[in-house]
Structure formats: structure tokens, C-alpha cells
Design an enzyme around this catalytic site. Structure first.
Site, PDB file in Angstrom:
ATOM      1  N   HIS A 135      33.666 -30.424  -4.356  1.00 15.62           N
ATOM      2  CA  HIS A 135      32.959 -30.991  -5.488  1.00 15.62           C
ATOM      3  C   HIS A 135      33.836 -30.789  -6.811  1.00 15.62           C
ATOM      4  O   HIS A 135      34.449 -29.719  -7.179  1.00 15.62           O
ATOM      5  CB  HIS A 135      31.691 -30.244  -5.948  1.00 15.62           C
ATOM      6  CG  HIS A 135      30.570 -30.341  -4.667  1.00 15.62           C
ATOM      7  ND1 HIS A 135      29.639 -31.419  -4.942  1.00 15.62           N
ATOM      8  CD2 HIS A 135      30.404 -29.761  -3.655  1.00 15.62           C
ATOM      9  CE1 HIS A 135      28.785 -31.258  -3.791  1.00 15.62           C
ATOM     10  NE2 HIS A 135      29.179 -30.242  -2.920  1.00 15.62           N
ATOM     11  N   ASN A 183      31.097 -25.916  -0.896  1.00 18.08           N
ATOM     12  CA  ASN A 183      30.056 -24.978  -0.085  1.00 18.08           C
ATOM     13  C   ASN A 183      30.157 -24.917   1.374  1.00 18.08           C
ATOM     14  O   ASN A 183      30.397 -25.897   1.859  1.00 18.08           O
ATOM     15  CB  ASN A 183      28.513 -25.633  -0.374  1.00 18.08           C
ATOM     16  CG  ASN A 183      28.345 -25.792  -2.017  1.00 18.08           C
ATOM     17  OD1 ASN A 183      28.579 -24.917  -2.749  1.00 18.08           O
ATOM     18  ND2 ASN A 183      27.616 -26.732  -2.543  1.00 18.08           N
ATOM     19  N   HIS A 201      34.100 -30.723   2.114  1.00 13.47           N
ATOM     20  CA  HIS A 201      34.475 -31.578   0.891  1.00 13.47           C
ATOM     21  C   HIS A 201      34.450 -30.583  -0.349  1.00 13.47           C
ATOM     22  O   HIS A 201      33.720 -29.475  -0.348  1.00 13.47           O
ATOM     23  CB  HIS A 201      33.228 -32.429   0.437  1.00 13.47           C
ATOM     24  CG  HIS A 201      31.654 -31.849   0.528  1.00 13.47           C
ATOM     25  ND1 HIS A 201      31.221 -31.534   1.849  1.00 13.47           N
ATOM     26  CD2 HIS A 201      30.946 -31.446  -0.242  1.00 13.47           C
ATOM     27  CE1 HIS A 201      29.964 -31.139   1.726  1.00 13.47           C
ATOM     28  NE2 HIS A 201      29.864 -31.003   0.347  1.00 13.47           N
TER      29      HIS A 201
HETATM   30  P1  5GP Z   1      27.019 -30.074  -0.178  1.00 14.06           P
HETATM   31  O1  5GP Z   1      25.540 -29.782  -0.537  1.00 14.06           O
HETATM   32  O2  5GP Z   1      27.165 -30.075   1.377  1.00 14.06           O
HETATM   33  O3  5GP Z   1      27.816 -29.130  -0.934  1.00 14.06           O
HETATM   34  O4  5GP Z   1      27.165 -31.537  -0.735  1.00 14.06           O
HETATM   35  C1  5GP Z   1      26.942 -32.674  -0.068  1.00 14.06           C
HETATM   36  C2  5GP Z   1      26.688 -33.805  -1.345  1.00 14.06           C
HETATM   37  O5  5GP Z   1      26.739 -34.925  -0.633  1.00 14.06           O
HETATM   38  C3  5GP Z   1      25.301 -33.608  -2.117  1.00 14.06           C
HETATM   39  O6  5GP Z   1      26.018 -33.416  -3.551  1.00 14.06           O
HETATM   40  C4  5GP Z   1      24.925 -35.149  -2.204  1.00 14.06           C
HETATM   41  O7  5GP Z   1      24.300 -35.638  -3.094  1.00 14.06           O
HETATM   42  C5  5GP Z   1      26.390 -36.085  -1.407  1.00 14.06           C
HETATM   43  N1  5GP Z   1      26.040 -36.984  -0.577  1.00 14.06           N
HETATM   44  C6  5GP Z   1      25.112 -36.939   0.377  1.00 14.06           C
HETATM   45  N2  5GP Z   1      25.056 -38.025   1.251  1.00 14.06           N
HETATM   46  C7  5GP Z   1      25.769 -38.792   0.584  1.00 14.06           C
HETATM   47  C8  5GP Z   1      25.994 -40.238   0.616  1.00 14.06           C
HETATM   48  O8  5GP Z   1      25.683 -41.007   1.662  1.00 14.06           O
HETATM   49  N3  5GP Z   1      26.966 -40.675  -0.337  1.00 14.06           N
HETATM   50  C9  5GP Z   1      27.484 -40.187  -1.178  1.00 14.06           C
HETATM   51  N4  5GP Z   1      28.254 -40.659  -2.232  1.00 14.06           N
HETATM   52  N5  5GP Z   1      27.116 -38.654  -1.507  1.00 14.06           N
HETATM   53  C10 5GP Z   1      26.187 -38.266  -0.653  1.00 14.06           C
END
Ligand code: 5GP
Ligand code: ZN
Length: 142
Positions: free
Chosen positions: A104, A89, A102
Site C-alpha cells: 500500500h 499487511n 501487495h
Molecule cells: P489488504 O487489506 O489485504 O492489505 O488490502 C487489500 C486492498 O485491496 C483493500 O484496501 C481493498 O480496498 C483493495 N481491493 C480489494 N479488491 C479490489 C479490487 O477489485 N480493485 C481494487 N482496485 N482494489 C481492491
């Protein structure tokens, strides 16, 4: 290597914050997403801090993407997933909440397994001429 001391994923990469690691080498870390949208949901990140795909240097992108097939297959083998969504994203409108690039890896177990991406196909929205111009304009900016 560029890192940001305020960034949560840099802290994970540097082991300042614990994570459930599934892979690590000199350039890349993969760890379980805390949200576990489905069982085995994993994030693959570069150790180099870059906000998202727009700011990802090519060599860092290569480092991250070349590890994805091996990590994906390991998750698939362990979880028995029957499919996988691979996505990244960029920016708020696309759902980005952590501003460190990142990928997923979301293993899939069925249509009602907790993950869904809504696709509204628009096959008739653009004329052939418009698509030709669009492709050409993008092509000229690559
Ligand atoms: P985004 O929404 O930016 O694509 O994804 C961020 C992801 O990071 C989310 O799915 C959230 O659950 C994960 N996330 C956020 N903080 C942490 C953390 O401290 N540790 C881990 N393992 N995942 C995290
Ligand atoms: Zn970072």
C-alpha cells in the site's frame, strides 16, 4: 510465472478485471486501491502470485520494491501529499484481506486525513538482556 486463476489481483494483473492503472511493466502493476483511504492510495503488486511477504521469492520482492520509490514520488507530485505510509499487511491479524502480496502506498495530507496506524511504544517492556537474546535468536534464523 505463477498465477492463481481464482485470485482477484491476478485477474487485475492479467487485465481480466479493470483497474485504474498508474504503472505497469513485465513484472509489476500498480493501480488505485478502490477504497482510496486517502486520495491517490495505490497498490503495487507483482504479476507473480505469492500470498504475502512470507511466500515472496527474493527476486519477486526485488522487482516490486525497486519500483516503489518512483511510483511513490509520482503520487506525491500529483497529489501534493506531505507524507506517505508504505505498508504491507500479512495475514488476518495484520489486516490482510487479499491474499496476493501487495504494498500500500498511502499519501498523507495531515493527521486527520483518514489514515492512522496506532503505535503503542513499549520502551520499558524488555530488558537489555532480553533484547540482546531476541536479536541474536532472530539473527541466527535469517
Ligand atoms: P489488504 O487489506 O489485504 O492489505 O488490502 C487489500 C486492498 O485491496 C483493500 O484496501 C481493498 O480496498 C483493495 N481491493 C480489494 N479488491 C479490489 C479490487 O477489485 N480493485 C481494487 N482496485 N482494489 C481492491
Ligand atoms: Zn494472485
Amino acid at each position: 510465472m505463477h498465477t492463481d486463476p481464482t485470485c482477484i489481483f491476478c485477474k487485475i494483473a492479467q487485465q481480466e478485471i479493470p483497474s485504474y492503472r498508474v504503472y505497469e511493466d513485465e513484472a509489476v502493476v500498480a493501480f488505485l486501491d478502490l477504497s482510496q483511504v486517502t486520495k491517490g492510495h495505490t497498490l503495487v503488486i507483482p504479476k507473480h502470485h505469492a500470498k504475502n511477504v512470507y511466500e515472496l521469492p527474493e527476486e519477486v520482492a526485488a522487482d516490486v520494491f525497486k519500483r516503489v520509490p518512483t511510483i511513490a514520488k509520482a503520487i506525491q507530485r500529483e497529489t501534493g501529499a506531505i507524507g506517505m505510509n508504505v505498508l504491507s499487511n500479512a495475514e488476518e491479524v495484520a489486516g490482510q484481506t487479499v491474499y496476493h502480496f501487495h504494498i500500500h502506498l498511502i499519501p498523507r495530507f495531515g493527521h486527520e486525513d483518514g489514515f492512522g496506524a496506532k503505535w503503542i511504544t513499549q520502551n520499558d517492556a524488555f530488558t537489555s538482556e532480553e533484547l540482546t537474546t531476541l536479536a541474536s535468536n532472530i539473527h541466527s534464523q535469517v
